[in-house]
Write an enzyme that holds these catalytic residues in place. Structure first.
Site: not given
Length: 170
Positions: A75, A90
């Site tokens: 992620h 992110h």
């Protein structure tokens, strides 16, 4: 850098203006970092930048450089440019808790990536169904050569096509 052209390693460095353009990582809408629904980002605890509310499920490198970190949960990605500036991408808020579910990565740590290279795909619906927000913060980590950041005025952005942020260097 002498007489080198403005195109420098696939992200643009203008010698006279000392700027670095950071491109959109996905299609969507740019929001300010203060609008991110997570204090870690909105209070700029990690660094300053921008975020995108994605309309696509693919994420691309906003700059060229070395991929110094790929999170195990797929992620989060850290790219360090030739100038030593670190950029964090992110995908989603608190999506670390998904332990990689709904994420597919196309890169690995220590690879050299080019601006526009596909980093990951994510399942936006799964992220939302699990109660997480798919917003994607793009953070410029603190670096002595970064003087200021300027978010571009365009709200709607296209991956690899739209400059979302200009970094002013000293």
């Amino acid at each position: 850098m002498g007489n080198q052209p403005a195109e420098y390693g696939e992200h643009e460095i203008s010698e006279s203006a000392h700027t670095m353009d950071v491109f959109s990582v996905t299609d969507g809408e740019v929001i300010t970092i203060e609008e991110v629904p997570d204090e870690l980002f909105s209070a700029k605890m990690i660094g300053d930048g921008f975020a995108i509310i994605p309309t696509s499920d693919s994420v691309y490198a906003p700059v060229s450089g070395k991929l110094i970190e790929v999170a195990d949960a797929k992620h989060a990605y850290y790219i360090e440019t030739e100038e030593g500036i670190k950029v964090l991408i992110h995908i989603g808020i608190d999506t670390l808790l998904l332990n990689g579910e709904g994420f597919k990565t196309f890169v690995q740590r220590n690879m050299t990536v080019e601006k526009g290279q596909k980093l990951a795909e994510f399942d936006k619906q799964l992220i939302e169904d699990r109660g997480f927000q798919p917003v994607i913060p793009v953070i410029i980590l603190d670096h002595p050569s970064v003087a200021s950041l300027e978010i571009r005025p365009d709200k709607a952005v296209k991956a690899n096509d739209s400059v979302a942020l200009t970094v002013h260097l000293v």
